[in-house]
Design a protein around this motif. Structure first.
Motif, PDB file in Angstrom:
ATOM      1  N   GLU A  30      -7.825   0.644  -7.046  1.00  0.00           N
ATOM      2  CA  GLU A  30      -7.215  -0.466  -7.410  1.00  0.00           C
ATOM      3  C   GLU A  30      -8.707  -1.425  -7.181  1.00  0.00           C
ATOM      4  O   GLU A  30      -8.907  -1.684  -5.794  1.00  0.00           O
ATOM      5  CB  GLU A  30      -6.269  -0.872  -6.746  1.00  0.00           C
ATOM      6  CG  GLU A  30      -4.882  -0.364  -7.340  1.00  0.00           C
ATOM      7  CD  GLU A  30      -3.535  -0.947  -6.810  1.00  0.00           C
ATOM      8  OE1 GLU A  30      -3.443  -2.310  -7.079  1.00  0.00           O
ATOM      9  OE2 GLU A  30      -2.891  -0.273  -6.121  1.00  0.00           O
ATOM     10  N   SER A  34      -6.106   5.888 -11.761  1.00  0.00           N
ATOM     11  CA  SER A  34      -5.321   4.513 -11.726  1.00  0.00           C
ATOM     12  C   SER A  34      -4.845   4.085 -10.200  1.00  0.00           C
ATOM     13  O   SER A  34      -4.179   3.228  -9.782  1.00  0.00           O
ATOM     14  CB  SER A  34      -3.945   4.300 -12.582  1.00  0.00           C
ATOM     15  OG  SER A  34      -3.308   5.877 -12.293  1.00  0.00           O
ATOM     16  N   SER A  35      -5.233   5.471  -9.472  1.00  0.00           N
ATOM     17  CA  SER A  35      -4.918   5.083  -7.698  1.00  0.00           C
ATOM     18  C   SER A  35      -5.644   4.288  -7.230  1.00  0.00           C
ATOM     19  O   SER A  35      -5.583   3.675  -6.276  1.00  0.00           O
ATOM     20  CB  SER A  35      -4.674   6.497  -7.175  1.00  0.00           C
ATOM     21  OG  SER A  35      -6.033   7.093  -7.240  1.00  0.00           O
ATOM     22  N   SER A  87       3.581  10.734  -7.591  1.00  0.00           N
ATOM     23  CA  SER A  87       4.714  10.011  -8.423  1.00  0.00           C
ATOM     24  C   SER A  87       3.668   9.432  -9.322  1.00  0.00           C
ATOM     25  O   SER A  87       4.092   9.389 -10.656  1.00  0.00           O
ATOM     26  CB  SER A  87       5.395   9.080  -7.668  1.00  0.00           C
ATOM     27  OG  SER A  87       6.113   7.954  -8.358  1.00  0.00           O
ATOM     28  N   LEU A  88       2.437   8.662  -9.072  1.00  0.00           N
ATOM     29  CA  LEU A  88       1.661   7.705  -9.889  1.00  0.00           C
ATOM     30  C   LEU A  88       0.979   9.021 -10.992  1.00  0.00           C
ATOM     31  O   LEU A  88       1.108   8.782 -12.135  1.00  0.00           O
ATOM     32  CB  LEU A  88       0.505   7.280  -9.267  1.00  0.00           C
ATOM     33  CG  LEU A  88      -0.518   6.562 -10.056  1.00  0.00           C
ATOM     34  CD1 LEU A  88       0.273   5.414 -10.610  1.00  0.00           C
ATOM     35  CD2 LEU A  88      -1.780   5.964  -9.091  1.00  0.00           C
ATOM     36  N   ASN A  89       0.725  10.353 -10.686  1.00  0.00           N
ATOM     37  CA  ASN A  89       0.067  11.233 -11.613  1.00  0.00           C
ATOM     38  C   ASN A  89       1.123  11.502 -12.593  1.00  0.00           C
ATOM     39  O   ASN A  89       0.912  11.759 -13.665  1.00  0.00           O
ATOM     40  CB  ASN A  89      -0.111  12.290 -10.708  1.00  0.00           C
ATOM     41  CG  ASN A  89      -1.745  12.388 -10.366  1.00  0.00           C
ATOM     42  OD1 ASN A  89      -2.166  11.019 -10.061  1.00  0.00           O
ATOM     43  ND2 ASN A  89      -2.351  13.422  -9.841  1.00  0.00           N
ATOM     44  N   GLN A 121       3.742   9.795 -13.576  1.00  0.00           N
ATOM     45  CA  GLN A 121       3.834   8.584 -14.529  1.00  0.00           C
ATOM     46  C   GLN A 121       2.752   8.612 -15.492  1.00  0.00           C
ATOM     47  O   GLN A 121       3.196   8.444 -16.859  1.00  0.00           O
ATOM     48  CB  GLN A 121       3.972   7.170 -13.764  1.00  0.00           C
ATOM     49  CG  GLN A 121       4.921   7.089 -12.929  1.00  0.00           C
ATOM     50  CD  GLN A 121       5.017   5.851 -12.035  1.00  0.00           C
ATOM     51  OE1 GLN A 121       4.821   4.744 -12.593  1.00  0.00           O
ATOM     52  NE2 GLN A 121       4.815   6.050 -10.704  1.00  0.00           N
ATOM     53  N   ARG A 147      -5.957  -1.341 -13.031  1.00  0.00           N
ATOM     54  CA  ARG A 147      -5.875   0.148 -12.874  1.00  0.00           C
ATOM     55  C   ARG A 147      -6.068   0.852 -14.190  1.00  0.00           C
ATOM     56  O   ARG A 147      -5.887   0.109 -15.365  1.00  0.00           O
ATOM     57  CB  ARG A 147      -4.339   0.602 -12.523  1.00  0.00           C
ATOM     58  CG  ARG A 147      -3.851   0.236 -10.946  1.00  0.00           C
ATOM     59  CD  ARG A 147      -2.450   0.623 -11.001  1.00  0.00           C
ATOM     60  NE  ARG A 147      -2.161   0.600  -9.632  1.00  0.00           N
ATOM     61  CZ  ARG A 147      -1.002   1.111  -9.212  1.00  0.00           C
ATOM     62  NH1 ARG A 147       0.138   1.171 -10.343  1.00  0.00           N
ATOM     63  NH2 ARG A 147      -0.674   0.959  -8.040  1.00  0.00           N
ATOM     64  N   LEU A 197       3.855   1.685 -15.222  1.00  0.00           N
ATOM     65  CA  LEU A 197       3.901   2.291 -14.182  1.00  0.00           C
ATOM     66  C   LEU A 197       5.085   1.819 -13.366  1.00  0.00           C
ATOM     67  O   LEU A 197       5.536   0.442 -13.703  1.00  0.00           O
ATOM     68  CB  LEU A 197       2.765   2.377 -13.224  1.00  0.00           C
ATOM     69  CG  LEU A 197       1.482   2.720 -14.107  1.00  0.00           C
ATOM     70  CD1 LEU A 197       0.255   2.574 -13.111  1.00  0.00           C
ATOM     71  CD2 LEU A 197       1.615   4.372 -14.019  1.00  0.00           C
TER      72      LEU A 197
END
Length: 194
Positions: free
Chosen positions: A71, A68-69, A11-13, A15, A77, A145
């Motif tokens: 932290e 950005s994964s 999901s993060l990728n 975004q 991020r 995000l």
């Protein structure tokens, strides 16, 4: 370097990829990964977005996905972009290197890193400076995000003398010289401005 045609299931990728695709709308793009070195062990979801020259900028744009994964409490991020006047897998390699460095040591705005050799053959620039993405402004810098945001910072190739000047006089002083000299950052064979 390998071209990735798989669906980015994280999901993060997704975004971050959507952020790049929205900003560089109309530019052809591809997704790559880098299998040499330790980056995929440290950041398994690491990928690189590449946009061809287009209406937003007449340069090749390379941007990390997955950084950005990570932290770090004092840097937030981050994702990174590089610009090149030619299509070059070296940009993917350098982004993988800096992503791994960030994962293990934490980089921040204004950080400069010696890469020990020219970033591209025949260049005097053998350092990378983590800078705001001035060619694009805050619309690229702030990647919204679901649970916050990431900053997209620019990896600007600089010379050893420019890096030393930044260490001695500060980031603002170096960037002031870049602005005053109208730095041709896209020219691989540019001379040092200090």
């Amino acid at each position: 370097m390998t071209n990735i045609h798989e669906d980015l299931s994280l999901s993060l990728n997704e975004q971050v990829l959507n952020h790049y695709c929205d900003f560089f709308q109309g530019h052809e793009h591809e997704i790559f990964s880098w299998y040499a070195g330790p980056v995929l062990e440290a950041i398994p979801q690491f990928r690189v977005f590449r946009a061809s020259p287009g209406s937003e900028i007449d340069l090749w744009v390379y941007g990390t996905i997955g950084v950005s994964s990570i932290e770090h409490p004092d840097s937030g991020r981050l994702e990174f972009v590089m610009l090149s006047d030619e299509e070059n897998p070296r940009c993917v390699e350098l982004l993988a290197m800096v992503a791994y460095y960030h994962q293990t040591r934490n980089v921040k705005l204004g950080f400069s890193l010696s890469i020990g050799q020219p970033w591209i053959s025949n260049s005097m620039c053998d350092h990378l400076l983590l800078s705001l993405p001035y060619p694009f402004g805050p619309d690229l810098e702030i990647c919204n995000l679901k649970d916050g945001h990431a900053h997209v910072y620019w990896l600007l190739p600089i010379t050893e003398n420019e890096s030393a000047y930044k260490v001695k006089h500060g980031l603002d002083a170096l960037e002031g010289i870049f602005e005053e000299q109208e730095l041709s950052y896209w020219e691989v064979d540019r001379k040092s401005v200090v």
